[in-house]
Design an enzyme around this catalytic site. Structure first.
Site, PDB file in Angstrom:
ATOM      1  N   ASP A  14       0.804  -1.230   0.000  1.00 24.77           N
ATOM      2  CA  ASP A  14       0.000   0.000   0.000  1.00 24.77           C
ATOM      3  C   ASP A  14       0.832   1.272   0.000  1.00 24.77           C
ATOM      4  OD1 ASP A  14      -2.208  -1.692   0.112  1.00 24.77           O
ATOM      5  OD2 ASP A  14      -2.260  -1.663   2.298  1.00 24.77           O
ATOM      6  N   LYS A  17       1.772   2.363  -4.992  1.00 22.46           N
ATOM      7  CA  LYS A  17       2.357   1.868  -6.246  1.00 22.46           C
ATOM      8  C   LYS A  17       1.433   2.157  -7.436  1.00 22.46           C
ATOM      9  CE  LYS A  17       2.405  -2.252  -4.376  1.00 22.46           C
ATOM     10  NZ  LYS A  17       2.059  -1.947  -2.983  1.00 22.46           N
ATOM     11  N   ASN A  39      -5.171 -10.157  -3.641  1.00 20.29           N
ATOM     12  CA  ASN A  39      -4.791  -9.566  -2.343  1.00 20.29           C
ATOM     13  C   ASN A  39      -4.339  -8.122  -2.549  1.00 20.29           C
ATOM     14  OD1 ASN A  39      -2.570 -10.601  -3.766  1.00 20.29           O
ATOM     15  ND2 ASN A  39      -1.486 -11.325  -1.960  1.00 20.29           N
ATOM     16  N   GLY A  41      -4.495  -4.290  -3.878  1.00 23.31           N
ATOM     17  CA  GLY A  41      -5.509  -3.272  -4.156  1.00 23.31           C
ATOM     18  C   GLY A  41      -4.758  -2.008  -4.526  1.00 23.31           C
ATOM     19  N   HIS A  42      -4.713  -1.689  -5.815  1.00 22.41           N
ATOM     20  CA  HIS A  42      -3.942  -0.535  -6.293  1.00 22.41           C
ATOM     21  C   HIS A  42      -4.923   0.540  -6.747  1.00 22.41           C
ATOM     22  CE1 HIS A  42      -0.187  -3.236  -7.193  1.00 22.41           C
ATOM     23  NE2 HIS A  42      -0.623  -3.327  -5.958  1.00 22.41           N
ATOM     24  N   GLN A 224       2.014  -5.992  -3.232  1.00 16.32           N
ATOM     25  CA  GLN A 224       2.460  -6.126  -1.840  1.00 16.32           C
ATOM     26  C   GLN A 224       3.738  -5.285  -1.647  1.00 16.32           C
ATOM     27  OE1 GLN A 224       1.522  -9.499  -3.450  1.00 16.32           O
ATOM     28  NE2 GLN A 224      -0.386  -8.511  -2.928  1.00 16.32           N
ATOM     29  N   ARG A 303      -9.947  -2.883   6.006  1.00 13.80           N
ATOM     30  CA  ARG A 303      -9.462  -2.920   7.397  1.00 13.80           C
ATOM     31  C   ARG A 303      -8.646  -1.667   7.708  1.00 13.80           C
ATOM     32  NH1 ARG A 303      -6.130  -8.444   7.546  1.00 13.80           N
ATOM     33  NH2 ARG A 303      -5.674  -7.767   5.433  1.00 13.80           N
ATOM     34  N   ARG A 305      -5.569   0.358   8.635  1.00 11.56           N
ATOM     35  CA  ARG A 305      -4.152  -0.001   8.562  1.00 11.56           C
ATOM     36  C   ARG A 305      -3.444   0.441   9.838  1.00 11.56           C
ATOM     37  NH1 ARG A 305      -3.782   2.554   2.560  1.00 11.56           N
ATOM     38  NH2 ARG A 305      -4.571   0.777   1.400  1.00 11.56           N
ATOM     39  N   ASP A 333       2.250  14.696   1.735  1.00 10.80           N
ATOM     40  CA  ASP A 333       1.242  15.688   2.158  1.00 10.80           C
ATOM     41  C   ASP A 333       0.642  15.347   3.520  1.00 10.80           C
ATOM     42  OD1 ASP A 333       0.302  13.499   0.406  1.00 10.80           O
ATOM     43  OD2 ASP A 333      -1.709  14.240   0.895  1.00 10.80           O
ATOM     44  N   SER A 403       5.274  12.213  -4.142  1.00 13.26           N
ATOM     45  CA  SER A 403       3.842  12.273  -4.410  1.00 13.26           C
ATOM     46  C   SER A 403       3.158  12.991  -3.246  1.00 13.26           C
ATOM     47  CB  SER A 403       3.316  10.848  -4.563  1.00 13.26           C
ATOM     48  OG  SER A 403       1.917  10.831  -4.454  1.00 13.26           O
TER      49      SER A 403
HETATM   50  P1  GDP Z   1      -0.823   0.416  -3.516  1.00 10.16           P
HETATM   51  O1  GDP Z   1      -1.388  -0.877  -3.073  1.00 10.16           O
HETATM   52  O2  GDP Z   1       0.648   0.526  -3.245  1.00 10.16           O
HETATM   53  O3  GDP Z   1      -1.146   0.770  -4.940  1.00 10.16           O
HETATM   54  O4  GDP Z   1      -1.503   1.530  -2.599  1.00 10.16           O
HETATM   55  P2  GDP Z   1      -3.071   1.634  -2.230  1.00 10.16           P
HETATM   56  O5  GDP Z   1      -3.814   2.131  -3.413  1.00 10.16           O
HETATM   57  O6  GDP Z   1      -3.540   0.400  -1.569  1.00 10.16           O
HETATM   58  O7  GDP Z   1      -3.019   2.698  -1.066  1.00 10.16           O
HETATM   59  C1  GDP Z   1      -2.540   3.986  -1.261  1.00 10.16           C
HETATM   60  C2  GDP Z   1      -3.662   4.994  -0.909  1.00 10.16           C
HETATM   61  O8  GDP Z   1      -3.114   6.291  -0.819  1.00 10.16           O
HETATM   62  C3  GDP Z   1      -4.724   5.078  -1.986  1.00 10.16           C
HETATM   63  O9  GDP Z   1      -5.939   5.445  -1.373  1.00 10.16           O
HETATM   64  C4  GDP Z   1      -4.226   6.208  -2.885  1.00 10.16           C
HETATM   65  O10 GDP Z   1      -5.282   6.859  -3.583  1.00 10.16           O
HETATM   66  C5  GDP Z   1      -3.618   7.128  -1.866  1.00 10.16           C
HETATM   67  N1  GDP Z   1      -2.444   7.886  -2.298  1.00 10.16           N
HETATM   68  C6  GDP Z   1      -1.443   7.508  -3.128  1.00 10.16           C
HETATM   69  N2  GDP Z   1      -0.467   8.449  -3.166  1.00 10.16           N
HETATM   70  C7  GDP Z   1      -0.869   9.432  -2.329  1.00 10.16           C
HETATM   71  C8  GDP Z   1      -0.285  10.672  -1.902  1.00 10.16           C
HETATM   72  O11 GDP Z   1       0.821  11.043  -2.277  1.00 10.16           O
HETATM   73  N3  GDP Z   1      -0.988  11.401  -0.991  1.00 10.16           N
HETATM   74  C9  GDP Z   1      -2.209  11.017  -0.519  1.00 10.16           C
HETATM   75  N4  GDP Z   1      -2.815  11.793   0.376  1.00 10.16           N
HETATM   76  N5  GDP Z   1      -2.789   9.864  -0.902  1.00 10.16           N
HETATM   77  C10 GDP Z   1      -2.121   9.090  -1.782  1.00 10.16           C
HETATM   78  P1  IMO Z   2      -0.864  -4.156  -2.292  1.00  6.71           P
HETATM   79  O1  IMO Z   2      -0.402  -4.682  -3.632  1.00  6.71           O
HETATM   80  C1  IMO Z   2      -0.905  -4.588   2.032  1.00  6.71           C
HETATM   81  C2  IMO Z   2      -0.903  -8.668   3.628  1.00  6.71           C
HETATM   82  C3  IMO Z   2      -2.136  -9.123   4.353  1.00  6.71           C
HETATM   83  C4  IMO Z   2      -1.524 -10.095   5.341  1.00  6.71           C
HETATM   84  C5  IMO Z   2      -0.423 -10.756   4.520  1.00  6.71           C
HETATM   85  C6  IMO Z   2      -0.830 -12.084   3.883  1.00  6.71           C
HETATM   86  O2  IMO Z   2      -2.167  -3.454  -2.364  1.00  6.71           O
HETATM   87  O3  IMO Z   2       0.219  -3.347  -1.668  1.00  6.71           O
HETATM   88  P2  IMO Z   2      -2.376 -12.761   1.837  1.00  6.71           P
HETATM   89  O4  IMO Z   2      -3.811 -12.451   1.571  1.00  6.71           O
HETATM   90  O5  IMO Z   2      -1.445 -12.271   0.786  1.00  6.71           O
HETATM   91  O6  IMO Z   2      -2.147 -14.195   2.175  1.00  6.71           O
HETATM   92  O7  IMO Z   2      -2.048 -11.934   3.190  1.00  6.71           O
HETATM   93  O8  IMO Z   2      -0.085  -9.824   3.496  1.00  6.71           O
HETATM   94  N1  IMO Z   2      -1.138  -8.150   2.251  1.00  6.71           N
HETATM   95  C7  IMO Z   2      -1.089  -6.863   1.923  1.00  6.71           C
HETATM   96  N2  IMO Z   2      -0.924  -5.753   2.683  1.00  6.71           N
HETATM   97  N3  IMO Z   2      -1.019  -4.455   0.692  1.00  6.71           N
HETATM   98  C8  IMO Z   2      -1.155  -5.547  -0.093  1.00  6.71           C
HETATM   99  O9  IMO Z   2      -1.143  -5.486  -1.434  1.00  6.71           O
HETATM  100  C9  IMO Z   2      -1.239  -6.819   0.521  1.00  6.71           C
HETATM  101  N4  IMO Z   2      -1.408  -8.079   0.066  1.00  6.71           N
HETATM  102  C10 IMO Z   2      -1.323  -8.887   1.131  1.00  6.71           C
HETATM  103  O10 IMO Z   2      -2.796  -8.049   4.991  1.00  6.71           O
HETATM  104  O11 IMO Z   2      -0.903  -9.393   6.390  1.00  6.71           O
HETATM  105 MG    MG Z   3      -2.923  -1.609  -1.819  1.00  8.67          MG
END
Ligand code: GDP
Ligand code: IMO
Ligand code: MG
Length: 422
Positions: A14, A17, A39, A41-42, A224, A303, A305, A333, A403
């Protein structure tokens, strides 16, 4: 020859990416996922609509011609179908630019039930998995039982499915989790409907796909994060795939020497969702403030974080393992005006200081350095630039982008401004 760059997370997932890939995808012909599955979520924004991608590469909403779901992935047909359908509401050509590897494997409904059963059986020691069937499906792959995408086109697919399902049902008995089977008929109905849908998509076998493309520019998108890697993460509190640069070769059939840039993404603080060690985890009161300001709720599961300070000890480890050539800081930010601002620079283990990540991160106590907060994300803000400069020097890698918001335009470019390490 292909030119391959890699973008991956350096923390526990998270890191943002998806947003960063979306911002740079126009520079590439191909964006490809090489591991993981639903698993992940981008999050990206398309025409003011928030889209959460689970399987699809985050280049899908850019001009990128080819978006690849690679062989290293495990794919849940139901999620893939709904993800494509959600995108089709805002984009017209999704399936024209999407290519699925014949060798990726399928997550079955019973994998999801087994994931639930395994977590339940572990009780307090549960991993806190996303319950998407990730571990059971990778176990079937290494156990040489998995059903692959190629099988959905072959005769005997239904028998393959039934045989593996029977094995899973026996395992559910062992787990004393037969109650979970109640939801199976509905899940199976949706699953077979989704398989029908997927049969109409485009499939590839990567080695020949790359050969035909010739001189393409490829961006491999990690899911991940490094600290969730099956081998080098905080085992056993990890995911079931390899999340690091080395995994690009295995998951996409890309020879290692084709890889040029390795872009490491990390938040200006740290988050973790799920259980397991987290040395710089903040006291509840501060964590709550960050969680609210940064919207730190899981993109896949919703959930809350866990939140912590930036940890340069794990970041150094992650840059070493991945061969990171440039860094992107996200969510800067969220820390604007946030005081006190702490960064872990060394660990204490059994009364001794170490700058190394040890195999049991539960046992370490971080030692912090305080930083004054900044008032804006800009090169004219001395406090902000001191923070960036300190990170570059500590990690020995330049920060090329910062960012400061969820949209792709909210990005400060630093490479042309001479902030590169002293
Ligand atoms: P990923 O799994 O690495 O792609 O990240 P996620 O999308 O799960 O979580 C990142 C969260 O932060 C998302 O809700 C994005 O929209 C948000 N986000 C990403 N970059 C920034 C940033 O620079 N500032 C803020 N405030 N939110 C961001
Ligand atoms: P992105 O790509 C954050 C965590 C789960 C758990 C562990 C194992 O959005 O960054 P799994 O379902 O893979 O067997 O869970 O890994 N986990 C993540 N945490 N971002 C993710 O993906 C994750 N994918 C799995 O919360 O701790
Ligand atoms: Mg994510």
């Amino acid at each position: 020859m292909l030119t391959v760059d890699v973008l991956l997370g350096l923390q526990w997932g998270d890191e943002g990416k998806g947003k960063v890939v979306h911002a740079i995808a126009d520079q590439y012909d191909v964006v490809a996922r090489f591991q993981g599955g639903p698993n992940a979520g981008h999050t990206i924004y398309v025409d003011n609509k928030k889209i959460i991608l689970h399987h699809l590469p985050s280049g899908i909403a850019s001009s990128t011609k080819y978006n690849v779901v690679g062989a290293g992935m495990v794919v849940d047909p139901i999620t893939l179908k709904s993800e494509i359908e959600a995108l089709q509401e805002v984009l017209s050509d999704v399936t024209d630019r999407l290519f699925i590897s014949y060798r990726s494997s399928l997550i079955m409904p019973t994998h999801i039930l087994l994931d639930r059963a395994s977590e339940r059986a572990k009780g307090k020691a549960s991993i806190g998995s996303t319950q998407r069937g990730i571990a059971p499906s990778y176990m079937d792959r290494t156990g040489r039982n998995a059903i692959r995408m190629v099988d959905i086109q072959r005769k005997g697919f239904e028998q393959m499915y039934s045989r593996l399902k029977e094995k899973h049902l026996k395992l559910l008995k062992v787990y004393d989790s037969e109650d979970l089977v109640d939801s199976l008929p509905k899940m199976e109905e949706q699953w077979f409907e989704a398989i029908e849908f997927i049969r109409g998509l485009k499939f590839i076998d990567e080695p020949y796909f790359w050969e035909e493309l010739g001189d393409a520019r490829v961006l491999a998108e990690g899911a991940q994060g490094t600290m969730l890697d099956i081998q080098w993460g905080t085992y056993p509190y990890v995911t079931s795939s390899s999340t690091i640069t080395g995994s690009v070769s295995i998951g996409l059939a890309i020879p290692p020497h084709y890889i040029k840039k390795v872009i490491g993404v990390f938040k200006a603080y740290t988050t973790r969702v799920g259980n397991g060690p987290f040395p710089t985890e903040m006291p509840q009161e501060i964590a709550n403030k960050i969680r609210e300001k940064g919207g730190e709720y899981g993109s896949t599961t919703g959930r809350p974080r866990r939140c912590g300070w930036l940890d340069l000890v794990t970041l150094k480890y992650a840059t070493m393992i991945n061969g990171v050539t440039e860094l992107v800081i996200t969510k800067a930010d969220v820390l604007t005006g946030f005081e006190p601002l702490k960064v872990a620079v060394v660990y204490e283990v059994n009364g001794h200081q170490t700058s190394k990540v040890v195999p049991y991160l539960e046992d370490v106590k971080p030692i912090y350095r305080d930083f004054p907060s900044w008032s804006k994300i800009d090169t004219s803000d001395n406090n902000f630039m001191a923070f960036v400069g300190f990170i570059e020097k500590f990690l020995g890698v330049p920060v090329t982008k910062v960012s400061y918001g969820p949209r792709k335009e909210q990005m400060l470019e630093l490479d042309s401004l001479g902030t590169i390490i002293i």
